[in-house]
Design an enzyme around this catalytic site. Structure first.
Site, PDB file in Angstrom:
ATOM      1  N   CYS A 173      48.079  -0.061 -13.834  1.00 30.06           N
ATOM      2  CA  CYS A 173      48.298   0.354 -12.448  1.00 30.06           C
ATOM      3  C   CYS A 173      48.967  -0.731 -11.620  1.00 30.06           C
ATOM      4  CB  CYS A 173      46.972   0.756 -11.796  1.00 30.06           C
ATOM      5  SG  CYS A 173      45.820  -0.620 -11.666  1.00 30.06           S
ATOM      6  N   CYS A 177      38.722   0.259 -12.638  1.00 24.43           N
ATOM      7  CA  CYS A 177      38.892  -0.693 -11.541  1.00 24.43           C
ATOM      8  C   CYS A 177      37.720  -1.681 -11.529  1.00 24.43           C
ATOM      9  CB  CYS A 177      38.963   0.035 -10.207  1.00 24.43           C
ATOM     10  SG  CYS A 177      40.015   1.500 -10.239  1.00 24.43           S
TER      11      CYS A 177
HETATM   12 FE1  FES Z   1      44.200  -0.113 -10.479  1.00 28.49          FE
HETATM   13 FE2  FES Z   1      42.057   0.775  -9.290  1.00 28.49          FE
HETATM   14  S1  FES Z   1      43.818   1.915  -9.773  1.00 28.49           S
HETATM   15  S2  FES Z   1      42.354  -1.165 -10.151  1.00 28.49           S
END
Ligand code: FES
Length: 151
Positions: A36, A105
């Site tokens: 991400c 996360c």
């Molecule tokens: Fe990357 Fe939460 S979406 S740490």
């Protein structure tokens, strides 16, 4: 409740604890999610084996910020070795849960804390079992080294 986030998650996202940097930290850990792109940095102050101060800086989603905040709260004032026992599960439980798509996360928070402890050990010539710092997350790859000078 936004997207199934608990009140505690919202509280720690809106009012994160221990946000900041330390220019003279005793240990710094930085991890990034290749998936991400979020980045988390944790700073430790260690006095007589106790984590007297902990700060974090996170460029990431609401869950990343909330889990960083809670992770720092859970280890602040505790013995350094206890920080290594912090699991993402404990952080999630302390936040009254996270949506399952956001569990990764919390893994970032656990890994940032561990990377900071490892940095402290490395700086101070402390012997440790490298297995303590093995990757904890099979869900996606974290590019630890690629973010060392990135923030
Ligand atoms: Fe990357 Fe939460 S979406 S740490």
């Amino acid at each position: 409740m936004a997207m199934g986030y608990s009140e505690k998650v919202m509280d720690h996202f809106i009012h994160p604890r221990n946000v900041g940097e330390m220019t003279d930290a005793d240990g710094v850990g930085e991890v990034g999610s290749a998936q991400c792109g979020d980045i988390m940095k944790v700073y430790l102050r260690v006095e007589n084996g106790i984590l007297t101060d902990v700060k974090f800086k996170t460029f990431g989603c609401a869950s990343a910020i909330a889990t960083s905040s809670m992770a720092t709260e859970l280890i602040k004032g505790k013995p350094l070795a206890q920080a290594l026992e912090l699991t993402n599960k404990a952080v999630v439980e302390a936040l009254d849960g996270l949506p399952s798509v956001k569990l990764h996360c919390s893994v970032l928070a656990e890994e940032a804390v561990k990377a900071a402890v490892k940095d402290y050990y490395d700086r101070n010539g402390v012997d440790y079992d490298p297995a303590l710092f093995a990757e904890t997350d099979g869900e996606h790859t974290h590019g630890h080294s690629s973010f060392v000078n990135g923030v």
